[in-house]
Motif scaffolding. Structure first.
Motif, mmCIF file in Angstrom:
data_model
loop_
_atom_site.group_PDB
_atom_site.id
_atom_site.type_symbol
_atom_site.label_atom_id
_atom_site.label_comp_id
_atom_site.label_asym_id
_atom_site.label_seq_id
_atom_site.Cartn_x
_atom_site.Cartn_y
_atom_site.Cartn_z
ATOM 1 N N SER A 123 47.408 27.873 19.070
ATOM 2 C CA SER A 123 48.219 28.889 19.736
ATOM 3 C C SER A 123 47.692 29.140 21.143
ATOM 4 C CB SER A 123 48.224 30.193 18.926
ATOM 5 O OG SER A 123 46.907 30.619 18.671
ATOM 6 N N PRO A 124 48.541 29.601 22.038
ATOM 7 C CA PRO A 124 48.151 29.776 23.434
ATOM 8 C C PRO A 124 47.462 31.099 23.697
ATOM 9 C CG PRO A 124 50.466 30.303 23.175
ATOM 10 C CD PRO A 124 49.985 29.858 21.826
ATOM 11 N N VAL A 125 46.914 31.213 24.887
ATOM 12 C CA VAL A 125 46.304 32.438 25.382
ATOM 13 C C VAL A 125 47.178 32.974 26.513
ATOM 14 C CG1 VAL A 125 44.308 33.413 26.566
ATOM 15 C CG2 VAL A 125 43.989 31.728 24.744
ATOM 16 N N SER A 126 47.381 34.288 26.545
ATOM 17 C CA SER A 126 48.167 34.916 27.600
ATOM 18 C C SER A 126 47.239 35.550 28.621
ATOM 19 C CB SER A 126 49.096 35.986 27.007
ATOM 20 O OG SER A 126 49.946 35.432 26.023
ATOM 21 N N LEU A 127 47.634 35.493 29.875
ATOM 22 C CA LEU A 127 46.834 36.044 30.973
ATOM 23 C C LEU A 127 47.443 37.350 31.457
ATOM 24 C CD1 LEU A 127 44.588 35.747 33.169
ATOM 25 C CD2 LEU A 127 46.294 34.526 34.551
ATOM 26 N N MET A 128 46.589 38.366 31.558
ATOM 27 C CA MET A 128 46.989 39.649 32.123
ATOM 28 C C MET A 128 45.976 40.022 33.185
ATOM 29 S SD MET A 128 47.234 43.344 30.218
ATOM 30 C CE MET A 128 47.106 44.872 31.157
ATOM 31 N N THR A 129 46.432 40.336 34.383
ATOM 32 C CA THR A 129 45.523 40.723 35.455
ATOM 33 C C THR A 129 45.757 42.175 35.841
ATOM 34 O OG1 THR A 129 47.015 40.060 37.250
ATOM 35 C CG2 THR A 129 45.575 38.355 36.336
ATOM 36 N N SER A 130 44.750 42.777 36.439
ATOM 37 C CA SER A 130 44.877 44.182 36.828
ATOM 38 C C SER A 130 45.952 44.378 37.888
ATOM 39 C CB SER A 130 43.537 44.706 37.349
ATOM 40 O OG SER A 130 43.122 43.989 38.498
ATOM 41 N N ASN A 203 38.906 48.451 37.347
ATOM 42 C CA ASN A 203 40.318 48.103 37.558
ATOM 43 C C ASN A 203 40.898 47.385 36.340
ATOM 44 O OD1 ASN A 203 40.385 49.237 40.109
ATOM 45 N ND2 ASN A 203 39.898 47.321 41.150
ATOM 46 N N ASN A 204 40.134 46.473 35.754
ATOM 47 C CA ASN A 204 40.620 45.768 34.575
ATOM 48 C C ASN A 204 40.797 46.708 33.395
ATOM 49 O OD1 ASN A 204 40.907 43.172 35.625
ATOM 50 N ND2 ASN A 204 38.788 42.605 35.197
ATOM 51 N N LEU A 205 39.815 47.580 33.174
ATOM 52 C CA LEU A 205 39.921 48.501 32.044
ATOM 53 C C LEU A 205 40.993 49.558 32.277
ATOM 54 C CD1 LEU A 205 36.177 48.973 31.006
ATOM 55 C CD2 LEU A 205 37.915 47.479 29.995
#
Length: 380
Positions: A123-130, A203-205
């Motif tokens: 299964s793939p991984v999804s990317l989320m950025t701040s 920022n990420n959190l």
């Protein structure tokens, strides 16, 4: 590894694991969460193939994990890589074996290019950025009727006979679908009610704290988010005000993690979110030249959230003696052999998420070598 005057420490209430503890003063916000019984420490954790003592390690009497004390390899191994061709991590493998009733889109997510923890076998991984995923070049994914966004969506539907081109098209389409969904999520998100700073970790959190309540409102039930940060390879100059020192970096961690917990409580997802902090390895008890420390093995992690049985140190705290009973370095450098394995920690969290007992051997291939499969770090 730092030796700080006792009177400077942020005290942890009570005693645990046979000791009284305190934290680096920069981690005072975490000491407060510990004293509120929201945070627990896991003592001397790290990768193990079988239960091992320092004496056994020194005498080559037990098999050892590969690539010990290598930053990149140990980072991946803490996240579930076994040192072989299977690059998946324990979070990704576990999500693939969850009951179908618990599955949803965007369940394995990373906030940068590190992905081992959440990478599955199939299964793939999804990317989320701040900063969000709204703009792909000139295409604004928040405007699906715009020319450039329609052009991207048309490209995502292209069909190819060539296997390589077809694979690229599938990945392109999946990435675009993920990003479009994340744009919708972040558009619904509200600013978290917490005192976040403006550094990268904060920022990420902050972005994560704003998105999690939206995911919950959409009916999402199981997700794992990987947030990687820090540069604690302090071979010299561990103290001071420079950005690279432990003093400075621990201050960032303490403030950002406390704000994340504050935000989760304010948004009502406190009991649904558990935060695990782990690192590649600890540092030597013996100082390195230039007031630094060298690569070691066992390290202390923490787990945080409403479901955590906090206010305790779980596991066996090592003897801080050069050449002592827990020092696995033949030269007596203070490289502590872990007494709790990474897989014991990880299996505890994945069972909390709903991983069936029958799936544990596939997700955690060495867990059967240990008598304890669930640590007492979570309530109930």
């Amino acid at each position: 590894m730092l030796a700080l005057p006792k009177e400077t420490l942020a005290p942890l209430s009570g005693s645990s694991a046979g000791h009284s503890f305190g934290l680096h003063p920069a981690l005072a916000p975490l000491a407060e969460l510990y004293n509120q019984h929201r945070l627990a420490w896991i003592a001397n954790a790290g990768p193990l193939l079988v239960p091992s003592t320092a004496e056994q390690v020194i005498n080559n009497a037990v098999p050892l994990p590969p690539f010990l004390m290598s930053h990149s390899d140990q980072t991946a191994m803490q996240q579930g890589w076994g040192g072989d061709a299977d690059a998946s991590g324990w979070g990704g493998r576990g999500l693939e074996l969850m009951p179908t009733t618990l599955l949803n889109p965007l369940r394995a997510m990373t906030m940068n290019q590190d992905r081992t923890l959440v990478l599955g076998r199939n299964s793939p991984v999804s990317l989320m950025t701040s900063g969000g995923m709204q703009y792909w070049g000139r295409a604004d994914l928040a405007q699906p009727q715009s020319y450039w966004t329609q052009a991207l969506n048309t490209m995502a539907r292209w069909q190819f006979n060539n296997d390589y081109e077809a694979g690229f098209a599938r990945n392109f389409g999946a990435s675009l679908e993920d990003s479009t969904l994340l744009v919708k999520v972040l558009a619904m998100a509200q600013a978290p009610k917490a005192d976040f700073a403006s550094d990268e970790l904060a920022n990420n959190l902050r972005a994560l704290a704003s998105a999690i309540p939206v995911f919950k409102s959409m009916g999402y039930r199981r997700q794992i988010f990987l947030v990687s940060w820090g540069g604690f390879d302090t071979h010299f100059g561990q103290r001071g005000s420079e950005a690279r020192t432990q003093d400075s970096q621990l201050a960032i961690v303490g403030k950002a993690v406390a704000a994340f917990d504050q935000a989760n409580r304010a948004s009502g997802v406190d009991m649904d979110v558990t935060t695990l902090m782990m690192s590649d390895f600890g540092r030597t008890l013996r100082p390195a030249s230039g007031a630094g420390s060298d690569h070691a093995w066992g390290n202390h992690w923490f787990v945080l959230g409403g479901a955590v049985a906090g206010g305790q140190v779980v596991g066996q705290f090592p003897s801080l003696v050069l050449g002592g009973r827990d020092d696995g370095d033949p030269g007596g450098g203070g490289r502590m052999v872990p007494t709790t394995s990474t897989e014991q920690v990880a299996a505890t969290l994945m069972q909390w998420l709903g991983l069936p007992d029958s799936a544990l051997p596939s997700v955690f291939p060495t867990l059967a070598n240990f008598s304890v499969h669930k640590l007492p770090i979570l309530r109930g």
